[in-house]
Scaffold this active site. Structure first.
Site, PDB file in Angstrom:
ATOM      1  N   ILE A 103       3.374 -26.124 -12.427  1.00 17.21           N
ATOM      2  CA  ILE A 103       4.649 -26.939 -12.675  1.00 17.21           C
ATOM      3  C   ILE A 103       4.092 -28.539 -12.563  1.00 17.21           C
ATOM      4  O   ILE A 103       4.790 -29.398 -13.174  1.00 17.21           O
ATOM      5  CB  ILE A 103       5.523 -26.519 -11.773  1.00 17.21           C
ATOM      6  N   GLU A 161      11.793 -22.255  -7.902  1.00 17.64           N
ATOM      7  CA  GLU A 161      11.699 -21.788  -6.762  1.00 17.64           C
ATOM      8  C   GLU A 161      10.184 -21.082  -6.569  1.00 17.64           C
ATOM      9  O   GLU A 161       9.461 -20.961  -7.535  1.00 17.64           O
ATOM     10  CB  GLU A 161      12.744 -20.679  -6.375  1.00 17.64           C
ATOM     11  N   GLY A 303       7.709 -18.362 -12.012  1.00 16.77           N
ATOM     12  CA  GLY A 303       8.460 -19.082 -11.274  1.00 16.77           C
ATOM     13  C   GLY A 303       8.117 -20.639 -10.974  1.00 16.77           C
ATOM     14  O   GLY A 303       7.732 -21.085 -12.181  1.00 16.77           O
ATOM     15  N   GLU A 304       8.386 -21.197  -9.914  1.00 12.47           N
ATOM     16  CA  GLU A 304       8.159 -22.663  -9.707  1.00 12.47           C
ATOM     17  C   GLU A 304       8.731 -23.583 -10.743  1.00 12.47           C
ATOM     18  O   GLU A 304       8.086 -24.770 -10.964  1.00 12.47           O
ATOM     19  CB  GLU A 304       6.657 -22.836  -9.325  1.00 12.47           C
ATOM     20  N   ALA A 305       9.684 -23.187 -11.282  1.00 14.23           N
ATOM     21  CA  ALA A 305      10.501 -23.796 -12.395  1.00 14.23           C
ATOM     22  C   ALA A 305       9.280 -24.081 -13.644  1.00 14.23           C
ATOM     23  O   ALA A 305       9.913 -24.705 -14.672  1.00 14.23           O
ATOM     24  CB  ALA A 305      10.958 -25.339 -12.080  1.00 14.23           C
TER      25      ALA A 305
END
Lengths: 338, 338
Positions: A103, A161, A303-305
């Protein structure tokens, strides 16, 4: 705190701020006269009109784009539901801080400010197979953290997240609030093996029995069966609605975090777009339940945007066309023949 | 000229330059140790390995990205197959030159150099319902223009087109070289009405009868049934193969332009990726015939390399992750549990 009680959130969701229909109409009219066959930019046109509606500007802007990543730990991790140990949540937060995660790179390319907020990583939620994961105050505190993370002058927010075991939590919320058994919602997450997947499903089935009374109350379910980072995502999405900021939702966990809001009001996610459909097996079905049509389908499941971050690039392309293209009249280009 | 005869192209396609398996393997190994579950960046990982293979660098770069848009006019436009008059081709080229088109804005966001090449707009190809659209020399000249448009030091090339009536030409090539009647391949293009669509199909059926003998000869078909901008796209893709440059293919017309190469050698497009699947109805089937899996599906149908241009942004995100992420060891993050 923005919300002092679950009832405050319920009241907000009954009277949600609306978008600006006038700005959206003006943007849609502009799309009709730009030098292209009407509709030929497909969903890029839809994104421009969406920005206009929720920013309240016929000519939207993307000067301040925020990526909010919330991290939390989960008591249910002790059930052996993940391929990775819980320590990885904190290790990855440190990796975010040093700029070494996916990210970080994506935020750089997308021209976005990355805000990583770890929420009591040393105090996991309780294992929901034996007790409520959070009480109402713990839940409200996490919602508040999410709410306050969104800069009110953001032009776009992407939410994501990090939390080992949180696809179990996400599947748990889906099963409790949308129905279907654990098999419908539990997938392999970061890559759990068959035995781990069986443990994941068993944990969810157990908790469904323990907390069956909660399925009619979305917010109490979100507290008892959710996680701090999921609650924070819901808080961030409520803040975005309050401040008229369009939202890009990341993957399965981020989407599941918003099911409680959608259950309170079917229009609660109108200011949001699903950035992508992830490879996590239940995400497509979840998006369908919520009426969300993903923009990207790249087999991502990090994940992690990360998916939402990549999608910011599409939104930038959409806005560049909307703002920068000449009209047929300006360019002296003939329109379609009558 | 790079190719003095159709036989020169045939010979090149028999002995195509190959990618660099060592660089691809090294890139794939790096993807396995970056701080994410292996495979969790989905097609972004695949893009990084693809760049490595065709650039011949385990750590690829995207310093010089070229978007090549070729414009041509079509005799078959006289059959009333488009919603727009042929003058729009030249008007849009002028719009490109002034920076007012979608691709100008997208190239800006994508950090790409836009090269627009108009090929004898005042000399349309002949109407293929009555005569071959081009003879071999005219075709080779257009291929050469495309070949020379690609800077040999490009790190990535996106190819697209502009040409009123060219979805008719594209459908024509597909019908001749892939089989199926006009109804399988002809769609609404820029938005032709029912009567126009019927004229489009009739033109293709007529030409299939007139030129039936050509379907076994991909290059003669590409001359007699194609268009100058389509031939130039094929030339650009051949140049990219020669110079080891990965290629993003835009929409239906750009893909159809490459059918002759794929018919000469099933591996001729190995260095290419389909940027997107357009809303033009036959594009999905065409990609399937060629074994190409599109990266985006956004309902775009504008041409002018717009879909490929947007996809450059995905490639940039993929490379940023590949180049900038920390490994598990560097970041001190625990791997998956055994």
């Amino acid at each position: 705190m923005q919300f002092d009680s679950l009832d405050d959130i319920r009241a907000f969701c009954r009277e949600l701020p609306d978008g600006d229909a006038g700005a959206a109409d003006a943007a849609a009219r502009r799309q009709q006269v730009l030098t292209k066959p009407p509709g030929s930019l497909g969903r890029l046109e839809e994104l421009a009109v969406w920005l206009a509606r929720w920013q309240g500007r016929a000519m939207p802007r993307l000067e301040r784009v925020t990526i909010a990543v919330f991290a939390g730990n989960h008591g249910v991790a002790a059930r052996g539901v993940s391929a990775y140990p819980p320590a990885v949540t904190g290790q990855m937060v440190a990796n975010f801080a040093r700029g070494g995660a996916a990210i970080n790179q994506i935020a750089g390319v997308a021209g976005a400010d990355l805000r990583v907020v770890n929420i009591e990583l040393d105090r996991p939620t309780r294992d929901f197979t034996v007790a409520p994961a959070m009480d109402a105050d713990e839940f409200l505190n996490a919602v508040d953290i999410g709410y306050r993370t969104v800069p009110p002058d953001s032009d776009l927010v992407a939410v994501g997240e990090m939390g080992i075991a949180n696809t179990t939590t996400a599947a748990m919320l889906c099963a409790a609030l949308l129905g279907g058994d654990a098999g419908r919602w539990a997938g392999r997450g970061t890559g759990v093996d068959d035995a781990g997947l069986a443990r994941k499903r068993a944990a969810i089935e157990t908790a469904l029995d323990v907390h069956r009374a909660l399925s009619g109350d979305p917010l109490r379910a979100a507290a008892a069966l959710g996680g701090r980072e999921l609650a924070a995502i819901a808080g961030a999405v409520l803040a975005a609605r309050q401040h008229k900021i369009p939202v890009l939702i990341d993957g399965f966990v981020a989407t599941a975090a918003l099911v409680p809001l959608a259950r309170l009001n079917a229009g609660a996610l109108d200011h949001c777009r699903a950035a992508h459909v992830s490879a996590e097996s239940a995400h497509r079905a979840l998006l369908g339940e919520l009426g969300l049509v993903p923009l990207l389908d790249l087999g991502m499941r990090l994940g992690e945007a990360s998916g939402a971050g990549v999608t910011i690039l599409l939104v930038r392309a959409a806005l560049a066309c909307h703002a920068g293209m000449a009209t047929f009249t300006e360019a002296g280009v003939s329109g379609a023949e009558p």
